[in-house]
Design a protein around this motif. Structure first.
Motif, PDB file in Angstrom:
ATOM      1  N   TYR A  54       0.764  -1.069   0.000  1.00  0.00           N
ATOM      2  CA  TYR A  54       0.047   0.258  -0.052  1.00  0.00           C
ATOM      3  C   TYR A  54       0.769   0.545   0.115  1.00  0.00           C
ATOM      4  O   TYR A  54       0.705   2.280  -0.038  1.00  0.00           O
ATOM      5  CB  TYR A  54      -0.736   0.118   0.954  1.00  0.00           C
ATOM      6  CG  TYR A  54      -2.033   0.976   1.601  1.00  0.00           C
ATOM      7  CD1 TYR A  54      -3.168   1.788   0.716  1.00  0.00           C
ATOM      8  CD2 TYR A  54      -2.081   2.584   2.341  1.00  0.00           C
ATOM      9  CE1 TYR A  54      -4.165   2.323   0.983  1.00  0.00           C
ATOM     10  CE2 TYR A  54      -2.352   3.316   2.599  1.00  0.00           C
ATOM     11  CZ  TYR A  54      -3.368   3.380   1.951  1.00  0.00           C
ATOM     12  OH  TYR A  54      -3.898   4.815   1.940  1.00  0.00           O
ATOM     13  N   PRO A  57       5.738   0.959  -3.822  1.00  0.00           N
ATOM     14  CA  PRO A  57       5.743   1.353  -5.212  1.00  0.00           C
ATOM     15  C   PRO A  57       5.379  -0.283  -6.272  1.00  0.00           C
ATOM     16  O   PRO A  57       5.921  -1.190  -5.726  1.00  0.00           O
ATOM     17  CB  PRO A  57       7.279   1.731  -6.153  1.00  0.00           C
ATOM     18  CG  PRO A  57       8.110   2.537  -5.115  1.00  0.00           C
ATOM     19  CD  PRO A  57       7.020   2.366  -3.960  1.00  0.00           C
ATOM     20  N   PRO A  58       4.608  -0.282  -7.191  1.00  0.00           N
ATOM     21  CA  PRO A  58       4.408  -1.544  -7.610  1.00  0.00           C
ATOM     22  C   PRO A  58       5.757  -1.863  -8.016  1.00  0.00           C
ATOM     23  O   PRO A  58       5.947  -1.038  -8.629  1.00  0.00           O
ATOM     24  CB  PRO A  58       3.386  -0.793  -8.368  1.00  0.00           C
ATOM     25  CG  PRO A  58       3.161   0.365  -9.250  1.00  0.00           C
ATOM     26  CD  PRO A  58       3.717   0.868  -8.202  1.00  0.00           C
ATOM     27  N   TYR A 120      -0.013   5.177  -1.983  1.00  0.00           N
ATOM     28  CA  TYR A 120       1.089   5.444  -2.449  1.00  0.00           C
ATOM     29  C   TYR A 120       0.362   6.003  -3.731  1.00  0.00           C
ATOM     30  O   TYR A 120       1.341   6.621  -3.784  1.00  0.00           O
ATOM     31  CB  TYR A 120       2.336   4.092  -3.029  1.00  0.00           C
ATOM     32  CG  TYR A 120       3.240   4.897  -4.240  1.00  0.00           C
ATOM     33  CD1 TYR A 120       4.791   4.752  -3.742  1.00  0.00           C
ATOM     34  CD2 TYR A 120       2.124   3.809  -5.756  1.00  0.00           C
ATOM     35  CE1 TYR A 120       5.265   5.259  -4.871  1.00  0.00           C
ATOM     36  CE2 TYR A 120       3.349   4.762  -6.537  1.00  0.00           C
ATOM     37  CZ  TYR A 120       4.770   5.126  -6.324  1.00  0.00           C
ATOM     38  OH  TYR A 120       5.318   5.511  -7.539  1.00  0.00           O
ATOM     39  N   GLU A 121      -0.910   5.590  -3.993  1.00  0.00           N
ATOM     40  CA  GLU A 121      -1.688   6.035  -4.199  1.00  0.00           C
ATOM     41  C   GLU A 121      -1.812   7.649  -4.876  1.00  0.00           C
ATOM     42  O   GLU A 121      -1.865   8.748  -5.326  1.00  0.00           O
ATOM     43  CB  GLU A 121      -2.426   5.472  -4.661  1.00  0.00           C
ATOM     44  CG  GLU A 121      -2.517   4.610  -5.382  1.00  0.00           C
ATOM     45  CD  GLU A 121      -3.754   3.535  -6.161  1.00  0.00           C
ATOM     46  OE1 GLU A 121      -5.044   3.218  -5.169  1.00  0.00           O
ATOM     47  OE2 GLU A 121      -4.200   2.915  -6.558  1.00  0.00           O
ATOM     48  N   SER A 122      -1.801   8.282  -3.252  1.00  0.00           N
ATOM     49  CA  SER A 122      -1.478   9.648  -2.835  1.00  0.00           C
ATOM     50  C   SER A 122      -0.601  10.177  -2.898  1.00  0.00           C
ATOM     51  O   SER A 122      -0.372  11.361  -3.548  1.00  0.00           O
ATOM     52  CB  SER A 122      -2.409   9.792  -1.453  1.00  0.00           C
ATOM     53  OG  SER A 122      -3.858   8.836  -1.227  1.00  0.00           O
ATOM     54  N   GLY A 124       2.876   9.215  -3.002  1.00  0.00           N
ATOM     55  CA  GLY A 124       3.815   8.629  -3.916  1.00  0.00           C
ATOM     56  C   GLY A 124       5.073   7.635  -3.306  1.00  0.00           C
ATOM     57  O   GLY A 124       4.541   7.468  -2.276  1.00  0.00           O
ATOM     58  N   SER A 127       5.323   8.806   1.088  1.00  0.00           N
ATOM     59  CA  SER A 127       4.188   7.687   2.116  1.00  0.00           C
ATOM     60  C   SER A 127       5.236   6.920   2.525  1.00  0.00           C
ATOM     61  O   SER A 127       4.716   7.083   3.866  1.00  0.00           O
ATOM     62  CB  SER A 127       2.650   7.196   1.586  1.00  0.00           C
ATOM     63  OG  SER A 127       3.204   6.024   0.130  1.00  0.00           O
ATOM     64  N   LEU A 196      -4.559  -4.123  -3.573  1.00  0.00           N
ATOM     65  CA  LEU A 196      -4.673  -3.304  -3.271  1.00  0.00           C
ATOM     66  C   LEU A 196      -5.974  -2.539  -2.610  1.00  0.00           C
ATOM     67  O   LEU A 196      -5.852  -1.138  -1.766  1.00  0.00           O
ATOM     68  CB  LEU A 196      -4.155  -2.211  -4.331  1.00  0.00           C
ATOM     69  CG  LEU A 196      -3.524  -0.847  -3.779  1.00  0.00           C
ATOM     70  CD1 LEU A 196      -2.547  -0.319  -3.307  1.00  0.00           C
ATOM     71  CD2 LEU A 196      -2.735  -0.184  -5.097  1.00  0.00           C
ATOM     72  N   HIS A 197      -6.855  -2.343  -3.848  1.00  0.00           N
ATOM     73  CA  HIS A 197      -7.688  -1.839  -3.355  1.00  0.00           C
ATOM     74  C   HIS A 197      -9.258  -2.841  -2.101  1.00  0.00           C
ATOM     75  O   HIS A 197     -10.042  -2.142  -1.925  1.00  0.00           O
ATOM     76  CB  HIS A 197      -8.889  -1.606  -4.464  1.00  0.00           C
ATOM     77  CG  HIS A 197      -7.992  -0.654  -6.010  1.00  0.00           C
ATOM     78  ND1 HIS A 197      -7.829   0.606  -4.901  1.00  0.00           N
ATOM     79  CD2 HIS A 197      -7.154  -0.947  -6.387  1.00  0.00           C
ATOM     80  CE1 HIS A 197      -6.869   1.326  -6.294  1.00  0.00           C
ATOM     81  NE2 HIS A 197      -6.256   0.377  -6.922  1.00  0.00           N
ATOM     82  N   GLN A 202      -7.104  -0.714   2.251  1.00  0.00           N
ATOM     83  CA  GLN A 202      -7.367   0.749   2.519  1.00  0.00           C
ATOM     84  C   GLN A 202      -8.006   1.000   3.236  1.00  0.00           C
ATOM     85  O   GLN A 202      -7.160   2.392   3.877  1.00  0.00           O
ATOM     86  CB  GLN A 202      -8.615   0.342   1.753  1.00  0.00           C
ATOM     87  CG  GLN A 202      -8.691   0.282  -0.096  1.00  0.00           C
ATOM     88  CD  GLN A 202      -7.576   1.398  -0.545  1.00  0.00           C
ATOM     89  OE1 GLN A 202      -7.629   2.901  -0.193  1.00  0.00           O
ATOM     90  NE2 GLN A 202      -6.270   0.943  -1.388  1.00  0.00           N
TER      91      GLN A 202
END
Length: 448
Positions: A54, A57-58, A120-122, A124, A127, A196-197, A202
């Motif tokens: 979470y 990076p992927p 990371y999605e928010s 990078g 986080s 991830l979701h 989350q």
């Protein structure tokens, strides 16, 4: 008519009752301080490790993924000695109770901040950097959590009960491990993890962190309204309290005591890490191929047993002496413990119940010194440097053993990798024994 003698007797009884209440409150505070400290320590290991992606990076390589995962735990350990030193000085100069309140407040706030971190999605890679920084700061406050609470409880304990109290305090560790596993398991039941979701990735992982922060808040209130300052510490002269505890700690007899404690604790931290860190994944998963359910069930049973054996070790150390206990158990760890680990590492195909029994026996033997260690280290230092000596001796010694995985890698050049943990366990038992042999018996030390 009430005589002066009757009045004196009544006053003495009232005083004894007051001291007994203070004693019980201090001991309860130290137990829950250890419990919440360990709860917080194992949050990233149990609740966060399944969802570290979470924050990352992927498509990371397996090697880099392992390094990033270890940083979350290692940075906490590296922060602990700093916190032990800082809050140890605070505890020796302005009081054990205040040091406990400040440190617990700190790691409560930091734990809550971690629960609120975006992924990371928010943010990078920021986080993940924030997660590591917060865990390091958390380690500083966690390192200070017991430098006040444990000396305070031991100083309030009766001399004949210090062994039991030390064992009871450290039993907060297995109690916390069992609790965090149960809480995480319950959260996973109603917030499944599948990518991830998914709910757990989350928001589900945040629940144990919020619980940890709330527990810290409750502990702050408990110390604020229920726990009294150590009367032994208060009896020290104001002149001594104005000294810099670190200066006193590093010179003369206290300095020699610290070196002895650091050597002994380096050995016992090395053996402890083999059980608490290597055994779950390195042995049960990679070598014995346990699935997640089998591993969790084995560890839950083992830590449940350890709750009682820590207390038993403390009581045995009270009866036969702390030093003698270490001198008996240290060689047993090096010989019997290593033999048990060798069997588990090399004998494939053993029935699961046999493996569980051997793991439990190994853990009980190897971790038994910890039921005695809290009391022993506090007894090794005089009052004006006790908190600093305990904190530094307990925490600074964790650094070298924390890199056990590197030592295993180096040893694999001269022996099979499966046997490197066996060698380190034997080495830790020997170092712990030598360190204990260099120190005196302490069970008759009079704090007052």
């Amino acid at each position: 008519m009430e005589t002066l003698s009757d009045y004196n007797i009544a006053s003495a009884k009232e005083s004894d009752q007051s001291i007994e209440v203070k004693r019980k409150n201090a001991i309860k505070g130290a137990f829950f301080s250890e419990y919440i400290d360990m709860f917080d320590i194992y949050l990233p290991v149990v609740a966060l490790s399944p969802v570290l992606f979470y924050f990352q990076p992927p498509q990371l390589s397996p090697g880099l993924e392992t390094i990033l995962a270890s940083l979350v735990f290692i940075t906490t350990l590296l922060g602990r000695p700093i916190g032990a030193l800082l809050f140890g000085i605070v505890a020796d100069r302005i009081g054990r109770r205040k040091a406990s309140i400040y440190s617990v407040s700190g790691f409560g706030v930091v734990t809550l901040l971690i629960a609120l971190l975006p992924g990371y999605e928010s943010l990078g890679v920021t986080s993940y950097v924030l997660l590591v920084i917060l865990r390091f700061v958390d380690g500083i406050f966690l390192g200070g959590g017991y430098t006040g609470a444990m000396p305070l409880a031991i100083e309030y304990s009766k001399k004949s009960q210090r062994g039991f109290v030390g064992g009871l305090i450290i039993s907060g560790f297995p109690a916390a491990y069992v609790s965090i596993n149960l809480i995480t398991w319950l959260v996973l039941m109603f917030s499944p993890l599948h990518g991830l979701h998914s709910p757990f990735a989350q928001w589900g992982w945040r629940i144990p962190f919020v619980i940890g922060a709330l527990l810290a808040g409750v502990l702050v209130l408990y110390y604020t309204y229920k726990v009294s300052e150590s009367e032994i510490w208060q009896s020290e002269s104001g002149e001594k309290k104005e000294k810099l505890a670190l200066t006193d700690l590093l010179h003369g007899k206290s300095g020699r005591n610290l070196l002895q404690v650091l050597l002994m604790m380096t050995g016992f931290w090395l053996t402890q890490n083999i059980i608490t860190i290597f055994l779950p994944t390195g042995l049960l998963v990679k070598t014995l191929h346990f699935n997640g359910i089998e591993m969790t069930a084995t560890l839950m049973l083992t830590y449940f047993v350890l709750f009682f054996t820590y207390i038993g070790s403390g009581m045995l150390g009270q009866k036969i002496g702390r030093r003698l206990f270490f001198l008996i158990v240290g060689p047993l760890i090096a010989v019997v413990g290593s033999a048990l680990l060798y069997i588990l590492s090399t004998r494939q195909g053993m029935p699961v119940p046999v493996i569980v029994a051997l793991v439990c026996l190994l853990a009980v033997l190897v971790t038994s010194p910890w039921g005695v260690i809290v009391t022993y280290i506090n007894e090794r230092f005089v009052t004006d440097v006790r908190a600093t000596g305990f904190g530094v001796g307990f925490s600074l010694s964790v650094i070298i053993p924390s890199f056990y995985a590197f030592y295993m890698d180096w040893l694999s050049a001269v022996m099979p990798l499966a046997l490197t943990a066996v060698a380190l366990l034997a080495l830790g038992g020997i170092i712990g024994t030598v360190g204990a042999a260099m120190g005196p018996e302490t069970k008759d030390v009079d704090f007052s």
